[in-house]
Structures are given as C-alpha cells and as structure tokens.
Enzyme design. Structure first.
Site, PDB file in Angstrom:
ATOM      1  CG  ASP A 136     -12.632  -1.696  -1.198  1.00 11.90           C
ATOM      2  OD1 ASP A 136     -12.187  -2.833  -1.421  1.00 11.90           O
ATOM      3  OD2 ASP A 136     -12.152  -0.668  -1.709  1.00 11.90           O
ATOM      4  CG  ASP A 168      -2.005  -1.037   1.155  1.00 10.91           C
ATOM      5  OD1 ASP A 168      -2.044  -1.776   0.151  1.00 10.91           O
ATOM      6  OD2 ASP A 168      -2.815  -1.112   2.091  1.00 10.91           O
TER       7      ASP A 168
END
EC number: 5.3.1.16
Length: 238
Positions: free
Chosen positions: A129, A8
C-alpha cells in the site's frame, strides 16, 4: 485479468473508506455474507476481503463476518488486515481462505513472509500500500521510507503468489487507478501484480488489462455504486 470484488469490513459491516480514512466510511451492506453471495451469483471468480479494524489493531477483529462469508460462497477468498504472525496465517488458512495478504509485516518482518510462503506455497500474497511510491503500514496510518518497487524486488524470490498494489490516494476516490505505477511495479518483478485503488469504470479495467502485465484488479465502491456492472466487467475481461 481477474476482477476481485472487494468487501471491506468495519465493525461487522461492509463499508468503503475514502483514501483509507476510518472516519470517512460509507456502509454499503450490514450483512457482508449477503454481499459476498451477490458477487458470487454475478459470476465473480474471487473475493477480496479486508479486515479494516484488524489492520489498525494488528490482529483479526472481524473474524465472525469472514467465517460467514466463507461458509456462504464457494469461490476462493483472499484476506488482508491484521495478519501479522504465523499463528494467524495458519488459523485463517485452516478456516478456508484461499490466501492471506501480508502488508505491515512485509515491511517490519520480511522473514515471516518468507517462512509463511515456504510453509504455505501459493497461499501467501503481499500487500504493498503506497503513497507517492512509498509503502504505508498499520492500516495506512504510518508512512515509511520504503520504496514499493524495492520491497517487491526484495520479496519476489520468497515464493509469494501475488502482490496487491494499492495507491492510497486513489482508494475510494473514484478517480481511476494509478495504472502507470502499478504497471511499472509489475514489469519490475515476476510475481503476478493486482491493481487496487480507484478502479471505477470499465475503461479503467480496460486500460489495466491493456498493459499486458497486470494480472488482476480490485474494485469496491464502483461495484456498490453501480459505476461498474460486475457481470458486464467480467464478460469484458474474459
């Protein structure tokens, strides 16, 4: 089942967030390309990258580190975060990404998902998500009333190559993935489903694999913290 080590990116660094909170970021490597090399050297078959800044900005922000990663490793890389128009999709794929992940735009502009999947067969995935089963967008900052399974069913005939299902409340919390919800999603559609959020032990990976319907798992913090040994995990999943 494929294990996808996660990198990330926030402000050019490899970080992990807690439940998607940008103010709760832990830096694990100042050189993301070095981290990518470590994962590849350990035997990873794929890498999963998220441009965190891009997810909030709506456009790629960490393009430099991504290009360095692509020039450093030979394994396929998938990326999400800030990919919200055809020009960005084309640009990323031309630069060497194996596939792009469309998240926010899958909710706001599903027509683009269909157009992209048709234009680039096998190279467009969707990121769902979810918090309590409902999809969140714009770096998880905005919650919707869209049910994750309903959206997956709506898009499964678009030609997408995979669905990445992230349980936001599990992400970065090291508390285990939402195996039940991910398996339910995988059983609801014919598209391969990848689990993300909370994958923190070999036992987590074993349980995901034993569902028989989940095709992959993404793990970040557990690999950085050493809770999961990548080589051992890859051997177990063979």
């Amino acid at each position: 089942m494929i294990l996808y080590p996660a990198i990330d990116l926030k402000d050019g660094q490899a970080v992990r967030l807690l439940r998607g909170d940008m103010d709760k970021a832990t830096v694990f490597n100042d050189a993301p390309a070095d981290q990518a090399r470590r994962f590849a050297d350990a035997g990873a078959e794929w890498l999963h990258i998220v441009d965190l800044n891009g997810a909030f900005a709506g456009t790629p922000v960490n393009a430099g580190p991504v290009r360095e990663i692509l020039s450093t490793v030979d394994i396929p890389v998938q990326l999400g975060g800030g990919v919200r128009d055809m020009a960005t999709i084309e640009r990323w794929l031309e630069q060497g990404l194996a596939r792009v992940i469309l998240g926010t735009v899958a909710v706001e502009n599903p027509t683009l998902v269909r157009e992209a999947a048709k234009a680039f067969p096998g190279r467009v995935a969707v990121g769902l998500d979810a918090r309590n089963g409902k999809v969140a967008t714009k770096g998880w900052a905005e919650e919707t009333d869209v049910d994750a399974i309903d959206l997956a069913r709506e898009l499964e005939d678009a030609g997408i190559c995979a669905i990445i299902h992230t349980d936001i409340d599990r992400d970065g919390a090291m508390g285990g993935p939402n195996t039940e919800a991910t398996a339910a999603l995988a059983r609801a559609v014919d598209v391969p489903v990848i689990a993300s959020g909370g994958v923190s032990s070999l036992e987590d990976l074993r349980r995901l694999k034993e569902t028989g319907v989940i095709s992959g798992a993404i793990s970040g913090r557990a690999l950085y913290d050493g809770a999961i040994d990548l080589e051992e995990a890859l051997e177990m999943l063979k």
